[in-house]
Design a protein around this motif. Structure first.
Motif, PDB file in Angstrom:
ATOM      1  N   GLY A  11     -29.894  -0.478  10.629  1.00 52.75           N
ATOM      2  CA  GLY A  11     -30.314   0.904  10.782  1.00 52.75           C
ATOM      3  C   GLY A  11     -31.192   1.161  11.986  1.00 52.75           C
ATOM      4  N   LEU A  44     -26.019   8.618  12.005  1.00 53.62           N
ATOM      5  CA  LEU A  44     -24.987   8.972  11.021  1.00 53.62           C
ATOM      6  C   LEU A  44     -23.589   8.893  11.622  1.00 53.62           C
ATOM      7  CD1 LEU A  44     -26.769  11.963   9.246  1.00 53.62           C
ATOM      8  CD2 LEU A  44     -26.258   9.726   8.243  1.00 53.62           C
ATOM      9  N   SER A  47     -22.718   5.220  11.883  1.00 53.69           N
ATOM     10  CA  SER A  47     -22.472   4.637  10.563  1.00 53.69           C
ATOM     11  C   SER A  47     -21.137   5.087   9.987  1.00 53.69           C
ATOM     12  CB  SER A  47     -23.611   5.010   9.606  1.00 53.69           C
ATOM     13  OG  SER A  47     -24.847   4.512  10.081  1.00 53.69           O
ATOM     14  N   LYS A  97     -34.041   7.757   6.386  1.00 51.43           N
ATOM     15  CA  LYS A  97     -33.799   7.055   5.120  1.00 51.43           C
ATOM     16  C   LYS A  97     -33.503   8.050   4.006  1.00 51.43           C
ATOM     17  CE  LYS A  97     -36.923   3.242   6.354  1.00 51.43           C
ATOM     18  NZ  LYS A  97     -37.861   3.841   7.296  1.00 51.43           N
ATOM     19  N   SER A 100     -29.962   9.405   4.700  1.00 52.86           N
ATOM     20  CA  SER A 100     -28.906   8.410   4.494  1.00 52.86           C
ATOM     21  C   SER A 100     -28.670   8.145   3.010  1.00 52.86           C
ATOM     22  CB  SER A 100     -29.229   7.107   5.228  1.00 52.86           C
ATOM     23  OG  SER A 100     -30.355   6.457   4.680  1.00 52.86           O
ATOM     24  N   PHE A 105     -25.649   5.810   1.055  1.00 60.24           N
ATOM     25  CA  PHE A 105     -25.985   4.511   1.618  1.00 60.24           C
ATOM     26  C   PHE A 105     -27.188   3.953   0.857  1.00 60.24           C
ATOM     27  CE2 PHE A 105     -24.883   6.441   6.045  1.00 60.24           C
ATOM     28  CZ  PHE A 105     -23.539   6.508   5.695  1.00 60.24           C
ATOM     29  N   ASN A 107     -30.553   2.004   1.012  1.00 59.31           N
ATOM     30  CA  ASN A 107     -31.544   1.705   2.049  1.00 59.31           C
ATOM     31  C   ASN A 107     -32.378   0.505   1.614  1.00 59.31           C
ATOM     32  OD1 ASN A 107     -31.227   3.922   4.029  1.00 59.31           O
ATOM     33  ND2 ASN A 107     -31.762   5.225   2.303  1.00 59.31           N
TER      34      ASN A 107
END
Length: 297
Positions: A11, A44, A47, A97, A100, A105, A107
């Motif tokens: 990340g 983002l 990802s 965080k 996400s 996702f 974390n």
């Protein structure tokens, strides 16, 4: 039944990469709440692009949790040369965080350890029937490669990767992934602030490990080296061992119980978060990839 396939995302590496890609032209993408979002939106996009290509069954993002780790206790100059984060990036650390998590996702970040250590621990925990793909811009992670763990190094732009499988690594470098730690110990890492052996560069470090297999093997056969190499290694022997220790990813991090989330697409409810934070780039990106939209909850 599909094979379990875990995608591990570095990340912090993607967040920093995304920030500086747009900060150079002062495109901080400040929303109506006064918060810059350029790094978050780039993260983002990176990802989701990786997810589109990797097609994982589970997704985890690993984060650094502050600058101080156990490596600073071992060597206080570790990463001491790093500049402070830009003021426009700082508020994005926590917000990314939060956002996400809305994208399904998991974390993961553990105080005292780096994201690399969390990635390494999760990768080692995976059984041989589980495939692991790691997305990062950090070559240090190459040491984690094995028959079921591969590294996707981000190149310029989105969707371009240098993909390292076990066989590619062996063919390209002529050493094993675990021997890469010894190479790093010899050559050091200026970005991380540890010197290795002064005067031993990357090319020489690789050759020495190919010829002698390990740092211990080099020391045992010191008499076979050139006088110049002998002198350099003898002068920096203590730092050599310390640098190797700093280069090794720690794969025994005390992780939380839930280390990855099952991936079934971006929840439709994420549209509310996108609108609230005015993530316009992400909205356009998702609009062109309807396959991302999964669960409606």
């Amino acid at each position: 039944m599909h094979q379990k396939h875990i995608l591990l995302i570095d990340g912090m590496a993607l967040l920093f990469r995304s920030f500086f890609a747009t900060a150079i032209s002062n495109q901080f993408m400040i929303n109506r709440h006064g918060n810059p979002t350029n790094a978050i939106q780039g993260f983002l996009r990176h990802s989701l692009t990786a997810i589109e290509q990797v097609q994982p069954t589970h997704v985890t993002v690993c984060w650094d949790m502050g600058q101080q780790t156990f490596r600073n206790e071992v060597y206080e100059q570790y990463k001491a040369n790093r500049q402070a984060a830009p003021v426009e990036l700082i508020p994005q650390f926590d917000l990314v965080k939060e956002i996400s998590a809305h994208f399904s996702f998991a974390n993961i970040g553990v105080s005292g350890y780096e994201a690399d250590d969390c990635i390494g621990t999760i990768a080692q925990m995976a059984d041989e029937e589980t495939k692991v793909s790691i997305v990062s811009g950090d070559k240090d992670l190459l040491q984690l490669i094995n028959d079921h763990v591969e590294i996707w190094l981000v190149k310029k732009g989105y969707g371009e990767y240098s993909r390292f499988t076990h066989s590619r690594f062996l063919d390209e470098y002529g050493i094993t992934p675990s021997q890469f730690i010894d190479v790093k110990g010899l050559m050091g890492d200026t970005s991380d602030g540890y010197p290795g052996v002064r005067g031993i560069g990357e090319k020489t470090a690789f050759k020495l490990i190919r010829d002698h297999h390990s740092i211990d093997g080099i020391i045992e056969n010191l008499h076979l080296l050139t006088p110049s190499q002998q002198k350099k290694i003898e002068a920096d022997l203590e730092m050599l061992h310390l640098s190797r220790k700093l280069a090794a990813i720690h794969c025994e991090v005390p992780l939380p119980e839930n280390i990855y989330n099952e991936w079934s697409g971006v929840p439709a409810a994420v549209n509310e978060i996108i609108d609230h934070h005015e993530l316009k780039t992400v909205r356009r990106f998702l609009g062109s990839y309807s396959s991302f939209m999964g669960s409606q909850t």
